[in-house]
Motif scaffolding. Structure first.
Motif, short mmCIF file in Angstrom:
data_model
loop_
_atom_site.label_atom_id
_atom_site.label_comp_id
_atom_site.label_asym_id
_atom_site.label_seq_id
_atom_site.Cartn_x
_atom_site.Cartn_y
_atom_site.Cartn_z
N ALA A 28 0.83 -1.21 0.00
CA ALA A 28 0.00 0.00 0.00
C ALA A 28 0.87 1.26 0.00
O ALA A 28 0.58 2.22 -0.73
CB ALA A 28 -0.94 0.00 1.20
N ILE A 31 -1.20 4.39 -1.09
CA ILE A 31 -2.53 4.14 -0.55
C ILE A 31 -2.52 4.31 0.96
O ILE A 31 -1.70 3.70 1.67
CB ILE A 31 -3.00 2.71 -0.91
N HIS A 42 -9.87 4.06 3.92
CA HIS A 42 -8.83 3.91 2.91
C HIS A 42 -9.04 4.88 1.76
O HIS A 42 -10.16 5.33 1.51
CB HIS A 42 -8.76 2.47 2.38
N SER A 43 -7.96 5.18 1.07
CA SER A 43 -8.06 6.02 -0.13
C SER A 43 -8.57 5.15 -1.28
O SER A 43 -8.48 3.93 -1.22
CB SER A 43 -6.71 6.66 -0.45
#
Length: 195
Positions: A140, A145, A161-162
């Motif tokens: 990630a 991320i 989360h993005s």
């Protein structure tokens, strides 16, 4: 008079030639040269070890999310699948060269079996990837991320989360961020950069 026409014609020719020489360079993909992505070693929905090299030679649509997501992730993944189906209809050869990849940010719950059920509901070629908490965290980070365990609910917990949807070229280099919706806009953006 004849000389004046020749001089004018020559001037127009030279002006056109110079304009052609000074034309703008071809447009580069928006993420060209960005330091996003990289090597990984994860486990797919069939329990096999998979590395980034397994996708060499194919375009990749990469999305990070989790299967227990109540709304956002399923909608985004559905849009990715719908966009890929649009591409497959318009250009079957290109469609076959694109692999959609779903990487979990919730490895504690997203086992290969859970991922298999999830990704198979969207597209037959969608790959679901999981791994240890440490490996997912490193992957990630490499892909830019953000994620974190959120508050608990009656059904367990949520993940913050993005939601970037990345397009990578066959060498694993980033090309573009894809729009989340509608699927046609996503398909158009993929086809703009994938050849």
């Amino acid at each position: 008079m004849n000389m004046r026409i020749r001089v004018t014609a020559l001037a127009l020719f030279l002006a056109g030639s110079l304009a052609a020489c000074s034309s703008e360079p071809p447009v580069q993909p928006p993420l060209a040269g960005a330091r996003i992505g990289g090597a990984f070693r994860l486990t797919d929905q069939d329990g096999r070890t998979v590395t980034d090299r397994d996708f060499a030679g194919r375009y990749r649509i990469v999305y990070f999310g989790y299967t227990f997501c109540p709304d956002v992730c399923p909608v985004d993944v559905q849009n990715i699948a719908a966009a890929l189906k649009l591409i497959e209809t318009k250009d079957a050869a290109l469609g076959k060269r694109i692999v959609p990849i779903f990487v979990t940010v919730d490895p504690a719950r997203d086992t290969p079996a859970v991922l298999k059920q999830f990704v198979s509901a969207f597209h037959p070629r969608m790959v679901g990837l999981t791994g240890s908490a440490e490996v997912i965290a490193a992957t990630a980070r490499a892909y830019g991320i953000y994620y974190a365990r959120g508050k608990g609910t009656a059904d367990g917990y949520m993940m913050d989360h993005s939601r970037q949807i990345y397009l990578f070229d066959p060498d694993g280099k980033p090309l573009a961020l894809l729009p989340e919706a509608p699927p046609q806009a996503m398909a158009d953006e993929v086809m703009k950069w994938a050849h």
